[in-house]
Design a protein around this motif. Sequence first.
Motif, PDB file in Angstrom:
ATOM      1  N   GLY A 173       0.806  -1.209   0.000  1.00 12.03           N
ATOM      2  CA  GLY A 173       0.000   0.000   0.000  1.00 12.03           C
ATOM      3  C   GLY A 173       0.841   1.262   0.000  1.00 12.03           C
ATOM      4  N   SER A 196       0.036  -3.139  -4.447  1.00 13.20           N
ATOM      5  CA  SER A 196      -1.180  -2.348  -4.313  1.00 13.20           C
ATOM      6  C   SER A 196      -2.351  -3.053  -4.987  1.00 13.20           C
ATOM      7  CB  SER A 196      -0.980  -0.961  -4.937  1.00 13.20           C
ATOM      8  OG  SER A 196      -2.120  -0.154  -4.785  1.00 13.20           O
ATOM      9  N   GLN A 197      -3.561  -2.622  -4.662  1.00 13.86           N
ATOM     10  CA  GLN A 197      -4.759  -3.222  -5.251  1.00 13.86           C
ATOM     11  C   GLN A 197      -5.043  -2.675  -6.651  1.00 13.86           C
ATOM     12  OE1 GLN A 197      -8.193  -3.518  -2.559  1.00 13.86           O
ATOM     13  NE2 GLN A 197      -6.849  -2.974  -0.869  1.00 13.86           N
ATOM     14  N   LYS A 201      -1.814   4.554  -8.334  1.00 15.33           N
ATOM     15  CA  LYS A 201      -0.764   5.325  -7.662  1.00 15.33           C
ATOM     16  C   LYS A 201       0.636   4.964  -8.160  1.00 15.33           C
ATOM     17  CE  LYS A 201      -3.360   5.760  -3.313  1.00 15.33           C
ATOM     18  NZ  LYS A 201      -3.315   5.486  -1.846  1.00 15.33           N
ATOM     19  N   TYR A 213       6.262  -1.739  -9.190  1.00 20.17           N
ATOM     20  CA  TYR A 213       4.948  -1.445  -8.614  1.00 20.17           C
ATOM     21  C   TYR A 213       3.992  -2.546  -9.096  1.00 20.17           C
ATOM     22  CZ  TYR A 213       1.219   1.533  -6.769  1.00 20.17           C
ATOM     23  OH  TYR A 213       0.194   2.041  -6.029  1.00 20.17           O
TER      24      TYR A 213
END
Length: 213
Positions: A173, A196-197, A201, A213
Amino acid sequence: SANAGHEGPSDDPGVLHPEDVEIAVAYCGVCHSDLAMVDSEWFPATYPLVPGHEIAGVVTEIGSEVTSFAVGDRVGVGCFVDSCRDCDNCKAGLQQYCTGSGMTGTYNAVGRDGMPTYGGYSGAIVADEAHGLRNPDAMPLDAAAPLLCAGITTYSPLRHWKAGPGTRVGVIGLGGLGHMAVKLGAAMGAEVTVLSQSLKKMEDGLRLGATNY
């Protein structure tokens, strides 16, 4: 000191004890734990309650025995303002693990004099000098404030597990703590991957220093 953390809604810190420093608060970050405390989510809050524990400001007065700071110094205060000072953990510089009276929280706590402590959403705060951190002149106070909670919360495990060149760090996150972990991990030389989901971002994560990422 017995008076550590004291200031009230009137911003009048009262009488300084010998090892106290009084700090004019310039900036104070907002942490989710502040909201939890205000709403008594973790344990009953004592009202009136003044939260705030990511504090950056300037020393305006010092106690008679203070040796670490002088008036005008830039200083930060985090989650606690005092401890028993006598237990093994305190003597080892691990006051957060105080096994004597326990560490005294920056707010929603009771000092050794039986008076409540109030936090950095006030105009001024008093802390024992041992719990103030010198802020480098080159670092703006507004940028320093979040380091007093989100910063140390992420730096501590990175340092403990020796993050650096040749190591890989996964950050789950890219929130308030996550973006700190990315910046710190990258600065320490680690290969940082954000988990991350979504990819919304990703640009920010890569800009802050993530390799993946």
